[in-house]
Motif scaffolding. Structure first.
Motif, short mmCIF file in Angstrom:
data_model
loop_
_atom_site.label_atom_id
_atom_site.label_comp_id
_atom_site.label_asym_id
_atom_site.label_seq_id
_atom_site.Cartn_x
_atom_site.Cartn_y
_atom_site.Cartn_z
N THR A 96 0.64 -1.38 0.04
CA THR A 96 -0.02 0.11 -0.03
C THR A 96 0.80 1.40 0.02
OG1 THR A 96 -0.11 -0.04 2.52
CG2 THR A 96 -1.85 -1.22 1.19
N GLU A 97 2.15 1.18 -0.09
CA GLU A 97 2.99 2.32 0.05
C GLU A 97 4.10 2.29 -0.86
OE1 GLU A 97 3.17 4.28 4.51
OE2 GLU A 97 4.15 2.21 4.33
N ASN A 223 -12.50 -9.97 3.04
CA ASN A 223 -12.26 -9.55 4.40
C ASN A 223 -10.84 -8.89 4.23
OD1 ASN A 223 -14.78 -10.85 5.62
ND2 ASN A 223 -13.56 -12.64 4.90
N TYR A 224 -10.85 -7.38 4.66
CA TYR A 224 -9.85 -6.75 4.48
C TYR A 224 -9.16 -6.39 5.81
CZ TYR A 224 -12.11 -5.83 -0.06
OH TYR A 224 -12.64 -6.17 -1.29
N PHE A 225 -7.76 -6.50 5.95
CA PHE A 225 -6.91 -6.34 6.93
C PHE A 225 -5.79 -5.14 6.42
CE2 PHE A 225 -9.24 -10.01 7.31
CZ PHE A 225 -9.60 -9.97 8.70
N TYR A 226 -5.31 -4.17 7.54
CA TYR A 226 -4.33 -3.41 6.99
C TYR A 226 -3.21 -3.78 7.95
CZ TYR A 226 -1.91 1.00 5.50
OH TYR A 226 -1.29 1.71 5.09
N ALA A 227 -2.02 -4.19 7.28
CA ALA A 227 -0.84 -4.65 8.07
C ALA A 227 0.21 -3.53 8.12
CB ALA A 227 -0.32 -5.73 7.32
N GLN A 234 7.08 -1.38 3.54
CA GLN A 234 5.88 -0.94 3.33
C GLN A 234 4.86 -1.51 3.90
OE1 GLN A 234 7.95 -2.76 1.03
NE2 GLN A 234 8.10 -1.65 -1.13
N ASP A 235 3.86 -0.71 4.20
CA ASP A 235 2.42 -1.22 4.84
C ASP A 235 1.99 -2.18 3.71
OD1 ASP A 235 2.86 0.17 7.05
OD2 ASP A 235 1.31 1.72 6.60
N ARG A 236 1.23 -3.10 4.30
CA ARG A 236 0.51 -4.33 3.27
C ARG A 236 -0.83 -4.31 3.78
NH1 ARG A 236 4.58 -5.32 -0.12
NH2 ARG A 236 3.08 -7.19 -0.62
N MET A 237 -1.67 -4.89 2.58
CA MET A 237 -3.00 -5.17 2.61
C MET A 237 -3.02 -6.56 2.57
SD MET A 237 -5.62 -2.93 2.57
CE MET A 237 -7.02 -3.48 3.41
N TRP A 238 -3.74 -7.14 3.63
CA TRP A 238 -3.91 -8.65 3.71
C TRP A 238 -5.49 -8.70 3.35
CZ3 TRP A 238 -0.80 -10.11 8.42
CH2 TRP A 238 0.74 -10.34 8.28
N ILE A 239 -5.72 -9.59 2.30
CA ILE A 239 -7.23 -9.83 2.07
C ILE A 239 -7.56 -11.17 1.98
CG2 ILE A 239 -8.84 -9.48 0.33
CD1 ILE A 239 -7.10 -7.09 -0.74
#
Length: 267
Positions: A96-97, A223-227, A234-239
């Motif tokens: 996400t970054e 379902n979405y999770f922000y890591a 980098q920040d991640r998106m876990w889905i």
């Protein structure tokens, strides 16, 4: 390459939905996920014409990195996350970054949702993911090259939604450097890339065009999770794939039968 993916989406979505895909996980928002609690199942890296990881150059007019900003490689990962109770859950994993260098050793604080992203960005990312991840999921089991292109396209489109804050919703484009100077854009769009990198850029642009036009909506099912990275990565998106309505077997068979009749008539 992609007509077969479009065809598979309608057919396999009805059949390729075992109970194992309907997974989510709950977590303590403050729980650290150290590098030992997640592992890459597969990194679908886009290659250039020589078989090397592809680099995509961005005109960085909105981020904090150098200009231009090169991303190498472009990929979307499938990652296995081990929860606090020892359960392993597969997730889609994307960055996400853009303008933060990777380290590969970060600990993540994970929370449900989209972190500090705006409501508008969240809405558009939900639309993007819910309309594209099914194709990625299907092709990971059948065609590595197609999966790499789709995975990269999803990542590129997500970066545009997150990083191109100069214009935002309705103006998303990877080719907006000449039209909107200073906005995030791919340099040499459509001309400077080899092999599947060019296909990924074109596909990402088609995703963004659908979002701009309002022809796609949030189909749910994920379902979405922000890591949030704590170690400089980098920040991640876990889905995760949510529980969705699965057609009865008879319905799926009727769908295949109907498609078979249509194809037979066309011949």
């Amino acid at each position: 390459m992609f007509p077969k993916i479009a065809f598979l989406s309608g057919v396999l979505a009805a059949l390729y939905a075992p109970a194992a895909l309907g997974q989510t996980f709950t977590l303590d928002d403050t729980a650290p996920y150290d590098p030992f609690s997640y592992r890459i199942l597969q990194d679908y890296v886009v290659k250039d014409g020589l078989g090397d990881p592809a680099t995509v150059n961005f005109n960085n007019g909105t981020g904090s990195g150098p200009n231009p900003y090169s991303v190498n490689p472009v990929s979307l990962k499938r990652t296995m996350v081990t929860t606090g109770n020892g359960t392993e859950v597969p997730v889609f994993d994307l960055c996400t970054e853009m303008f933060v260098g990777p380290t590969g050793t970060s600990t993540y604080d994970v929370s449900a949702g989209f972190g500090s992203l705006s409501a508008s960005q969240e809405g558009d990312l939900r639309i993007l993911f819910s309309n594209t991840l099914a194709d990625f999921l299907i092709t990971t089991a059948s065609d590595y090259d197609d999966a790499a292109v789709i995975g990269a396209a999803i990542q590129l489109a997500a970066w545009e939604i997150i990083e191109d804050d100069a214009f935002g919703a309705g103006f998303y484009s990877l080719d907006d450097g000449g039209i909107f100077p200073g906005a995030l854009s791919v340099i040499d769009y459509g001309t400077g890339y080899d092999g599947t990198a060019d296909a990924a850029i074109l596909l990402a642009e088609s995703y963004l065009a659908e979002i701009n036009a309002g022809t796609w909506s949030d189909n749910g099912g994920y379902n979405y999770f922000y890591a949030e990275a704590q170690g400089g990565e980098q920040d991640r998106m876990w889905i995760t794939v949510g529980i969705t309505t699965i057609p009865e077997p008879s319905t799926a068979l009727l769908t295949l039968f109907g498609l078979g009749l249509v194809m037979r008539r066309r011949r």
